[in-house]
Every structure is written in structure tokens, then in C-alpha cells.
Design an enzyme around this catalytic site. Structure first.
Site, short mmCIF file in Angstrom:
data_model
loop_
_atom_site.label_atom_id
_atom_site.label_comp_id
_atom_site.label_asym_id
_atom_site.label_seq_id
_atom_site.Cartn_x
_atom_site.Cartn_y
_atom_site.Cartn_z
N HIS A 200 27.24 73.37 72.60
CA HIS A 200 26.40 73.68 73.75
C HIS A 200 25.49 72.52 74.12
CE1 HIS A 200 24.43 76.53 76.48
NE2 HIS A 200 23.32 75.86 76.20
N VAL B 3 23.75 74.53 68.39
CA VAL B 3 24.53 73.33 68.70
C VAL B 3 26.02 73.66 68.86
CG1 VAL B 3 22.93 71.78 67.53
CG2 VAL B 3 24.84 72.77 66.24
N GLU B 4 26.36 74.92 68.77
CA GLU B 4 27.76 75.29 68.96
C GLU B 4 27.88 76.26 70.15
OE1 GLU B 4 30.11 75.54 65.24
OE2 GLU B 4 28.24 75.10 64.20
N MET B 5 27.99 77.54 69.91
CA MET B 5 28.22 78.46 71.03
C MET B 5 26.92 79.04 71.59
SD MET B 5 31.72 80.06 69.46
CE MET B 5 32.27 81.10 70.79
#
Lengths: 348, 348
Positions: B97, B139-141
Site C-alpha cells: 500500500h 505496508v501491505e494490504m
């Protein structure tokens, strides 16, 4: 009992003369629709100089799903034109490399082969030319033809698929990448929508509300721009033909086709959106600011037609537009050949 | 002519006593290998309290590919664990993200069901627990359980798949999302690698070099950490057991399993990487800074074993590791049900 039967018989007899009229009315709508629209048939076997062969389609599928066509190694064609969704990303505008926002809403890839030209402003003559755009756009896949070719040449597993599609020799070229992607995209059509079945003669394929919506769609001249097999995608019109849309729908900095033709009359001119699968490709318009199909219909009625549609009309047209959702092709996820130590390092 | 035949016969007779030795040597390697490793068999039909049913697998596949599980609507499980590639993203560390970089290299999803625990530090007991991590990581979804559930409940087309997988009632829950994803991931195994065929008795499945590599792999104690069906993924070891790796491979700020157990001895401890498909899952180690499998072998020899391997040994072991590439499952891309006006607006 006898008396009741007699009454019913008499009543039916009274109705009988009306039946041909109702039938005729139905036939009229279908006849009218057939003059304006076409069901989805077979995709073309050739696009300009590009023969659509099975080997090219298979290679094109690999490339379509391969994120290594982007400089980051993370973004594929399918990222913004997601075949699981409506062939788009469902976002107002595309998000690409470095999380940059693109200027416009991602159009659906489904049935795009039936459009006269590609992109919202029709700046690409065909899918082959279109495919080269996002790969190179800094806000999308951020690559270059040289990087794409170097990447694919560094992956031994791409050698045979390119040979099968384009013959031996130096066939791993940016042009051929685009040709293969075009070949795959030609297969991405969604036939057999209720409206297709209707056009083919199955009058029960549409509900009564959808038929009323179709009638309104025709009578209110929506079909002047949204006709043909794709119900649009054929010609260009100013967004705000009658009334200027509000600023969030038509940002002043995006002058549409003007940037392509540099002709004053092309200010804020866009390609009439193809309406196939419109019910599953929200949000709407090039600015992607409208999420509700009913609102999109209202905006079109006001800005393009100056038409007064009441709530029922709008519901009916939206219901008709829902009949344009077709059957997506079944696509098996490709097995992509592995990178090597020679593969250019992804740019993060 | 007779004389030549005689000479050949005599020569063969001389060799005869050696044959059982050669045979025995071969058998020894296979026997030794069978004590340390296992071929991929059937995936389990149940994981703790999760029965792996066809309906759950199908729903899990939809969720695995659905980018609407991320707050942006752009990132799916498949973004970083790409089934077309090696079940990973081929990048040093994940990009998520807002184009934020994650702290570690994305491990492959293939055969992850055979790991004792998930993540580089083993902080998730199973795939169900693992699946919940990236969905929520900023930092991902970058989503939340509430947002995921609200999104899925807003999509009518998810109702039936959830009912088929989990029964009627309020079954669209974050737990069930994770259960379904786990069920799908259980099917993501890659059997029939050359090494599997070898373990099953086909001695020709490995080349001579691969067999030498296997021998070196065993003799040099690589198999002390990398054994079992996944050749790793079972236990934890300090990265730098013998010699500390250079800083780019072992960034000081990432203390590995220490963050899970808070135990001093767990500083820089990581789960021994499972080596299945290692040849197609570069770059290597949790820091993802090594792209060449040969270099990865060299680093391991130095940091973990204090072993001196010459170039030939390293080539041999790398060749053996190439025999661990199995057959990926064929996955048809799921048809994801469309969003509605009630679907939460994606966060850009």
C-alpha cells in the site's frame, strides 16, 4: 359453473383482437433494437496486420499477466484491467508505479476489440497500439521498449513461446509484445448477455422493466452515441453537449481528445463509452467520480441529451443496462517462466 | 574378430565384481536421501479445525485473487504471492500500500502448507493465521477485519460462496475469510519435481551432477536444517551460525524471531527456508539481496556451516536445488462478483 365459463370465454374473445397489437408492439421494439445494436459474435481472426493465432493468444496471455513488463516487476496489464473484476480496476483512476495516480479511469478490456479506437480519447488506433501505452507511462508500468525486450530476452522460457507465435529469429521485439497482447485481448469478449439473447430473438431474455428501459434508451436518443455491438466506443462527443457537467466530473485540465487532434472543437471531447458490462465497471466516466449507475444515467440525460427523465425512467434504463452484462471467458492463470540472473533488476 | 570378442568379454568379466559396488553406491545415496527427505504427497484434508472442502477452496481462490481485500482495492494475496511466478513476487522485499516497502522478502505460497509455521520468523502457527497478517499490515494490504467484512458483505455475489463453504447465517467473518484462503493455499502444492521422482525410485530423474549435488548437500550438513518434505520450513536457526553474514544480508534492525519470542537467544534467528522451487524464487534470504542461487549456496556454506565448497561443489548443489522445481497447479482465474454502491470506497 357453465355461466362462469361463458363469461370467461366472452372476456377472452374480447381480448383476442388486442393480442396482435401487443405482439406487434413487442416486435417493433426488437426490430428497432436490431437496427441500432448487434449481439456479440465471433471475435475477428485478424486485426490489421495481426493474425490472431492460438500461439499468439497463449503468449499474449503470459505477457498480459506478467508483472515483469513493468519496471518495478509488480504491475501487469491485469493489475488495472483485472479479468476477475469487470476487466478494469474498479477505482476512480488507475494507481500505478510509485503509487502514482493516472489521469483517467481505467476502461474495461472486455470487448475492447469492438471499439473503433482505444483510450478515452481514441488516441490508439487498435489494441496493439494501446498496449504500448501503459507499459511506458510513468504513472502506470513505467517501463521502456528496451527494458521490456531486455527483460524478456533474459528469460529463456519466453524463447519458445515467441518462436511459436512469430517464428524463429529475433522475434522478441516490443512490436511483437504488443501484437501478442492484442491477440489475447481479442479473445476477451463477453457474449451471451441477456441483451444478446434478446437481439437473437429470445424476447423473454429481458424483463418487462428492461424492455421499458431499452425503449426509453432508444426514444431518449441515448443510442445516438451508444449503438452498435458495444453500445458505444465508435465515435466522439463533447462531454457536456447540452449542459456542462460539474467540475469533479469534468476536470478542466483534462481536455480529452483536444490533446490528440489539437483542434479547438475537440475540447472536452471523449469517445462515447462502450456500455457492455457497464453494471460491473463502476465508477463511471473518464473521471471515475460516479459510483451509482443510476447517477451516471442521470448525468448523461442532463449533460448530453437535455432530457427530463423521472426516477422510473432512470430505474428502467439502469435495469436495461444491467442486461448488458455478458459471460466472461474462462482464463487459466499462465505459468510464467522464471527470471534469471541476467534479468534487469526491478526498479523500486 | 574372435580375439576382440574375447578381450571384451574378459574386460567385462573384470568389471563385473565392481557393478554391485556402483549399484550399492547409488542405492546408498537414495537410501540416505529417503531418510532425510520426503516426496510431496497429497495435501492434508484438514488443518487444525479447518476441513478443506471444495466449496472452501473455491471461495478461498476468489478471496486470494480479490484486490478488494486491500483498503486500496488494488492489492490481492496474489500480488506478492504470484501463482504465475514462483508463488512470490521476485522482488527483494514486498511493495504494498502506498508503494511502501515491506521489511522482508515475500516467501513462496507454494507448498507452504508443509511448513511447521508461517513467516520468516514463524510467528503464525498456520496458513489461516498467516493470511490475516498481510491483509492488515499497513505496508501491505492496509485493511482491517471490519473493512474486509464490510466490503464482502456489500457484495451480494459473495453470499452464496460463503454459505456453501460455511453454511447459512452470519458466516462472512474475518476468521472465515482466513479459513477459506487457507483451504485454497493447501491446494497450492507442486508435486512431481525431478527430486520427487528420484525419491520415489526413478534414479534417472536426477542428472549425475544433481546426484553429486545431493551428496554434497547431505555430506556438508545442509540437510541438518533443510530436510523433510519441504527441505526446510521446520525449525529455527540463527542466520550466521558460524560466521556473521554481511550487513546487507542481515540488516541489524531486523532481529528475526526475537520479535516473536523476546528471548535473547533468538536474536537474528529465522526459520530455515523451505527449498522447494528455490530455483524460481530468487532473490534469496529474508533480506532478498542475493539473486544468484550459486551465491546463496556460498553464503549458506560460509555463514551456517563454515564449509569450504569449491566452485564445482557449488555448481553441483545449485544443480541439485534445480531438481526441486515442481509442477504448479493449474488455476483458473476466478470470476469475482461485482461491487455495489454499498461497497466501502477504496482508500487511495
Amino acid at each position: 359453473m357453465k355461466r362462469i365459463t361463458l363469461v370467461i370465454t366472452a372476456f377472452c374473445a374480447l381480448l383476442l383482437p388486442l393480442l396482435p397489437m401487443a405482439q406487434e408492439k413487442k416486435d417493433d421494439l426488437l426490430k428497432e433494437a436490431r437496427e441500432l445494436f448487434e449481439p456479440i459474435g465471433k471475435p475477428p481472426g485478424k486485426i490489421t496486420d495481426n493474425d490472431i493465432t492460438p500461439a499468439k493468444i497463449e503468449l499474449g496471455k503470459m505477457l498480459y499477466f506478467d508483472p515483469r513488463l513493468s519496471s518495478s516487476g509488480l504491475i501487469s496489464c491485469n493489475t488495472c484491467h483485472n479479468l476477475g473484476l469487470g476487466g478494469d480496476d474498479g477505482l476512480p483512476v488507475a494507481i500505478g508505479h510509485d503509487w502514482k495516480k493516472g489521469p483517467r479511469n481505467s476502461p474495461t478490456v472486455f470487448n475492447s476489440v469492438f471499439n473503433a479506437a482505444q483510450f478515452w480519447d481514441g488516441r490508439a488506433a487498435d489494441l496493439k497500439e494501446q498496449a504500448k501505452g501503459p507499459i511506458q507511462a510513468g504513472v502506470e508500468m513505467n517501463s521502456t521498449p528496451e527494458l521490456v525486450v531486455a527483460t524478456l530476452k533474459s528469460i529463456p522460457g519466453y524463447k519458445t513461446p515467441f518462436e511459436q507465435a512469430f517464428g524463429k529469429g529475433d522475434t522478441i521485439t516490443f512490436d511483437n509484445v504488443a501484437r501478442a497482447i492484442e491477440a489475447f485481448e481479442v479473445t476477451l469478449i463477453t457474449p451471451d448477455a441477456p441483451f444478446d439473447r434478446y437481439l437473437k430473438g429470445d424476447e423473454k431474455a429481458l424483463t418487462d422493466q428492461q424492455k421499458r428501459g431499452l425503449k426509453t434508451f432508444i426514444d431518449q436518443n441515448c443510442a445516438s452515441c451508444h449503438s452498435g455491438v458495444n453500445l458505444g466506443g465508435q465515435s466522439y462527443f463533447p462531454f457536456g453537449l447540452v449542459t456542462k457537467p460539474e467540475a469533479k466530473l469534468l476536470p478542466t485540465e483534462d481536455k480529452g481528445r483536444f490533446a490528440v487532434t489539437n483542434t479547438a472543437g475537440d475540447d472536452y471531447v471523449f469517445r462515447a463509452a462502450p456500455l457492455r458490462n457497464v453494471a460491473i465497471t463502476a465508477p463511471y466516466f473518464h473521471s471515475g467520480q460516479i459510483r451509482d449507475l443510476r447517477d451516471a444515467v442521470t448525468v448523461m440525460a442532463t449533460t448530453q441529451l437535455g432530457a427530463k427523465m423521472n426516477d422510473k425512467d432512470i430505474d428502467d434504463v439502469a435495469a436495461f443496462l444491467n442486461s448488458l452484462t455478458g459471460k466472461k471467458p474462462v482464463v487459466s492463470y499462465p505459468d510464467l517462466p522464471p527470471s534469471t540472473t541476467k534479468t534487469p533488476v526491478p526498479v523500486q
